[in-house]
Design a protein around this motif. Structure first.
Motif, mmCIF file in Angstrom:
data_model
loop_
_atom_site.group_PDB
_atom_site.id
_atom_site.type_symbol
_atom_site.label_atom_id
_atom_site.label_comp_id
_atom_site.label_asym_id
_atom_site.label_seq_id
_atom_site.Cartn_x
_atom_site.Cartn_y
_atom_site.Cartn_z
ATOM 1 N N PHE A 41 0.827 -1.206 0.000
ATOM 2 C CA PHE A 41 0.000 0.000 0.000
ATOM 3 C C PHE A 41 0.866 1.263 0.000
ATOM 4 C CE2 PHE A 41 -3.544 -2.508 2.353
ATOM 5 C CZ PHE A 41 -3.915 -3.103 1.160
ATOM 6 N N LEU A 42 1.910 1.278 0.825
ATOM 7 C CA LEU A 42 2.777 2.456 0.890
ATOM 8 C C LEU A 42 3.557 2.629 -0.412
ATOM 9 C CD1 LEU A 42 3.781 4.827 2.512
ATOM 10 C CD2 LEU A 42 5.506 3.348 3.561
ATOM 11 N N CYS A 43 4.067 1.523 -0.964
ATOM 12 C CA CYS A 43 4.778 1.595 -2.248
ATOM 13 C C CYS A 43 3.861 2.110 -3.348
ATOM 14 C CB CYS A 43 5.317 0.220 -2.634
ATOM 15 S SG CYS A 43 6.837 -0.251 -1.808
ATOM 16 N N ALA A 44 2.611 1.637 -3.338
ATOM 17 C CA ALA A 44 1.652 2.050 -4.363
ATOM 18 C C ALA A 44 1.410 3.552 -4.307
ATOM 19 C CB ALA A 44 0.339 1.289 -4.186
ATOM 20 N N VAL A 45 1.247 4.086 -3.102
ATOM 21 C CA VAL A 45 1.004 5.526 -2.952
ATOM 22 C C VAL A 45 2.217 6.328 -3.428
ATOM 23 C CG1 VAL A 45 0.665 7.384 -1.278
ATOM 24 C CG2 VAL A 45 -0.658 5.268 -1.071
ATOM 25 N N ILE A 46 3.403 5.941 -2.967
ATOM 26 C CA ILE A 46 4.618 6.689 -3.316
ATOM 27 C C ILE A 46 4.891 6.632 -4.815
ATOM 28 C CG2 ILE A 46 7.119 6.807 -3.014
ATOM 29 C CD1 ILE A 46 6.700 5.781 -0.148
ATOM 30 N N MET A 47 4.791 5.421 -5.402
ATOM 31 C CA MET A 47 5.093 5.265 -6.821
ATOM 32 C C MET A 47 4.041 5.936 -7.696
ATOM 33 S SD MET A 47 6.701 1.414 -7.000
ATOM 34 C CE MET A 47 7.371 1.666 -8.643
ATOM 35 N N ALA A 48 2.779 5.932 -7.240
ATOM 36 C CA ALA A 48 1.722 6.609 -7.991
ATOM 37 C C ALA A 48 1.980 8.116 -8.037
ATOM 38 C CB ALA A 48 0.357 6.319 -7.363
ATOM 39 N N TYR A 214 5.743 1.181 11.740
ATOM 40 C CA TYR A 214 5.589 2.067 10.580
ATOM 41 C C TYR A 214 6.942 2.595 10.105
ATOM 42 C CZ TYR A 214 0.681 1.786 11.791
ATOM 43 O OH TYR A 214 -0.572 1.318 12.071
ATOM 44 N N ALA A 215 7.874 2.760 11.031
ATOM 45 C CA ALA A 215 9.219 3.205 10.647
ATOM 46 C C ALA A 215 9.898 2.156 9.780
ATOM 47 C CB ALA A 215 10.056 3.492 11.891
ATOM 48 N N PHE A 216 9.783 0.880 10.189
ATOM 49 C CA PHE A 216 10.401 -0.194 9.407
ATOM 50 C C PHE A 216 9.677 -0.400 8.069
ATOM 51 C CE2 PHE A 216 12.374 -1.676 13.449
ATOM 52 C CZ PHE A 216 13.690 -1.747 12.992
ATOM 53 N N ILE A 217 8.353 -0.257 8.056
ATOM 54 C CA ILE A 217 7.603 -0.396 6.804
ATOM 55 C C ILE A 217 7.998 0.714 5.831
ATOM 56 C CG2 ILE A 217 5.311 -0.172 5.757
ATOM 57 C CD1 ILE A 217 5.780 -2.899 6.945
ATOM 58 N N PHE A 218 8.137 1.918 6.334
ATOM 59 C CA PHE A 218 8.566 3.032 5.479
ATOM 60 C C PHE A 218 9.982 2.773 4.947
ATOM 61 C CE2 PHE A 218 10.570 7.183 4.777
ATOM 62 C CZ PHE A 218 9.642 7.770 3.934
ATOM 63 N N LEU A 219 10.852 2.258 5.820
ATOM 64 C CA LEU A 219 12.218 1.928 5.408
ATOM 65 C C LEU A 219 12.222 0.867 4.319
ATOM 66 C CD1 LEU A 219 15.217 2.554 6.206
ATOM 67 C CD2 LEU A 219 15.088 0.513 7.666
ATOM 68 N N ILE A 220 11.379 -0.160 4.490
ATOM 69 C CA ILE A 220 11.286 -1.230 3.500
ATOM 70 C C ILE A 220 10.744 -0.707 2.174
ATOM 71 C CG2 ILE A 220 10.012 -3.340 2.914
ATOM 72 C CD1 ILE A 220 10.247 -4.112 5.899
ATOM 73 N N ALA A 221 9.702 0.130 2.251
ATOM 74 C CA ALA A 221 9.075 0.643 1.035
ATOM 75 C C ALA A 221 10.005 1.555 0.249
ATOM 76 C CB ALA A 221 7.782 1.389 1.383
ATOM 77 N N VAL A 222 10.708 2.425 0.958
ATOM 78 C CA VAL A 222 11.557 3.417 0.279
ATOM 79 C C VAL A 222 12.951 2.866 -0.006
ATOM 80 C CG1 VAL A 222 12.597 5.703 0.438
ATOM 81 C CG2 VAL A 222 10.266 5.342 1.266
ATOM 82 N N LEU A 223 13.663 2.446 1.062
ATOM 83 C CA LEU A 223 15.066 2.057 0.911
ATOM 84 C C LEU A 223 15.228 0.692 0.249
ATOM 85 C CD1 LEU A 223 18.014 2.780 1.431
ATOM 86 C CD2 LEU A 223 17.804 1.707 3.683
ATOM 87 N N PHE A 224 14.300 -0.247 0.529
ATOM 88 C CA PHE A 224 14.477 -1.601 0.013
ATOM 89 C C PHE A 224 13.531 -1.945 -1.137
ATOM 90 C CE2 PHE A 224 16.160 -1.837 4.368
ATOM 91 C CZ PHE A 224 17.429 -2.314 4.086
ATOM 92 N N THR A 225 12.798 -0.973 -1.630
ATOM 93 C CA THR A 225 11.940 -1.216 -2.789
ATOM 94 C C THR A 225 12.140 -0.142 -3.855
ATOM 95 O OG1 THR A 225 10.283 -2.259 -1.347
ATOM 96 C CG2 THR A 225 9.583 -1.658 -3.569
ATOM 97 N N ILE A 226 11.779 1.087 -3.528
ATOM 98 C CA ILE A 226 11.778 2.145 -4.535
ATOM 99 C C ILE A 226 13.193 2.574 -4.921
ATOM 100 C CG2 ILE A 226 11.056 4.506 -5.020
ATOM 101 C CD1 ILE A 226 8.618 3.989 -3.225
ATOM 102 N N VAL A 227 14.065 2.809 -3.934
ATOM 103 C CA VAL A 227 15.424 3.267 -4.234
ATOM 104 C C VAL A 227 16.194 2.264 -5.085
ATOM 105 C CG1 VAL A 227 17.668 3.842 -3.237
ATOM 106 C CG2 VAL A 227 15.588 4.825 -2.253
ATOM 107 N N PRO A 228 16.231 0.963 -4.721
ATOM 108 C CA PRO A 228 16.940 0.013 -5.579
ATOM 109 C C PRO A 228 16.349 -0.097 -6.979
ATOM 110 C CG PRO A 228 16.554 -0.934 -3.415
ATOM 111 C CD PRO A 228 15.755 0.330 -3.483
ATOM 112 N N LEU A 229 15.024 0.025 -7.083
ATOM 113 C CA LEU A 229 14.395 -0.037 -8.409
ATOM 114 C C LEU A 229 14.826 1.152 -9.261
ATOM 115 C CD1 LEU A 229 10.780 -1.230 -7.508
ATOM 116 C CD2 LEU A 229 12.549 -2.522 -8.714
ATOM 117 N N PHE A 230 14.866 2.324 -8.660
ATOM 118 C CA PHE A 230 15.354 3.503 -9.384
ATOM 119 C C PHE A 230 16.799 3.294 -9.836
ATOM 120 C CE2 PHE A 230 12.039 6.603 -7.782
ATOM 121 C CZ PHE A 230 11.699 7.075 -9.041
ATOM 122 N N MET A 231 17.634 2.757 -8.924
ATOM 123 C CA MET A 231 19.041 2.535 -9.246
ATOM 124 C C MET A 231 19.194 1.492 -10.352
ATOM 125 S SD MET A 231 20.638 2.658 -5.379
ATOM 126 C CE MET A 231 22.363 2.675 -5.848
#
Length: 298
Positions: A41-48, A214-231
């Motif tokens: 859900f968090l990844c979907a919101v950020i990526m959208a 929520y801190a770990f979920i945000f970390l997972i969504a941003v640092l371990f999902t979106i950032v590596p995908l961008f890279m």
């Protein structure tokens, strides 16, 4: 090297993924489905937000491209994109479950065999050819799986399920071309969120109240999902797919090392032999690439 900045981006994207267990393990007391729900859900919101507002020009260009496609190609893109979203959802759930409820080593093993499994599936589905060296590597990996299965058939079964779900995802996306990759990934994650949303009220646990969750979920969504995908997307502009394939193994090898060194998971002689065979199969499977790089260096 001419493409050094792309190589560095690819290298560090897999290094980041290699530390994923450090963010995931603290959440082991939470149900696997809850971790999956909030991550998607968090990844979907950020990526959208990124795709529909930050990258509006790319979105507009791709809408024009899609409308110009023949009907058959449109249907193929839709099926491959949505099917990929379904496989990605399954892979994420299986990985989280295995990491938190089976073992870090089992999750690591899944992504050790995944590249070879992907190639075997591609051989039958996409008619991609394998050399004798590559078939030898596949046979060695089968032997290692057999060795591990003697120790714990349940662990290896879970590992193969994780590997297969991602392997089928990769194969299904190889022919999914014509549109921006990040936009397609955004659609897949939004589709994943739509799949999971009806199950959330029934299968989610009580709303977590701990801020650490929520801190770990945000970390997972941003640092371990979106950032590596961008890279990864950036790296693919200057790094060949074979180089990315070699670097992919950084992730599971780091997971396995962290499992032993940091989480102190027990390991026996059979597991050492089996993982050594997997490492050997990786070298053999990429023999032509490694030899070509060595020759070029000389």
């Amino acid at each position: 090297m001419k493409f050094s900045k792309y190589y560095v981006a690819a290298f560090f994207s897999f290094v980041i993924w290699g530390f994923f267990s450090l963010a995931l393990k603290p959440l082991k007391s939470y149900p696997s489905l809850d971790i999956l729900f909030y991550r998607v859900f968090l990844c979907a919101v950020i990526m959208a937000v990124i795709s529909f507002f930050v990258r509006r020009k790319v979105l507009g260009d791709n809408i024009i491209k899609y409308r110009a496609m023949p009907v058959a190609q449109k249907s193929r893109v839709v099926l491959q994109t949505l099917g990929g979203g379904l496989l990605l959802t399954a892979n994420w759930f299986f990985f989280i479950y295995v990491m938190n409820h089976i073992s870090v080593k089992a999750a690591s093993f899944a992504y050790l065999v995944c590249p070879i499994m992907t190639t075997v599936i591609a051989y039958f589905v996409l008619d991609e050819k394998l050399s004798k060296w590559q078939w030898s590597a596949v046979l060695i990996s089968v032997v290692s799986c057999a060795l591990l299965s003697f120790a714990n058939i349940a662990d290896i079964s879970y590992s193969l399920i994780v590997a297969a779900s991602y392997a089928f995802y990769l194969v299904s996306q190889r022919r999914n071309s014509g549109l921006d990759k990040f936009l397609l990934l955004t659609i897949q994650i939004l589709f994943s969120a739509m799949i999971l949303l009806p199950f959330y009220p029934e299968y989610s646990a009580a709303l977590p109240i701990e801020l650490s969750f929520y801190a770990f979920i945000f970390l997972i969504a941003v640092l371990f999902t979106i950032v590596p995908l961008f890279m990864n997307l950036y790296a693919l502009q200057g790094v060949t797919s074979s180089t990315m394939g070699i670097l992919l193994y950084i992730n599971p090898l780091m997971n396995f090392s962290i499992a032993i060194i940091y989480f102190h998971e027990p390991i026996n002689t059979v597991q050492i032999i089996a993982y050594s065979l997997i490492f050997a199969s990786i070298i053999i499977f990429n023999e032509r690439f490694i030899c070509r790089k060595r020759t070029a260096a000389i």
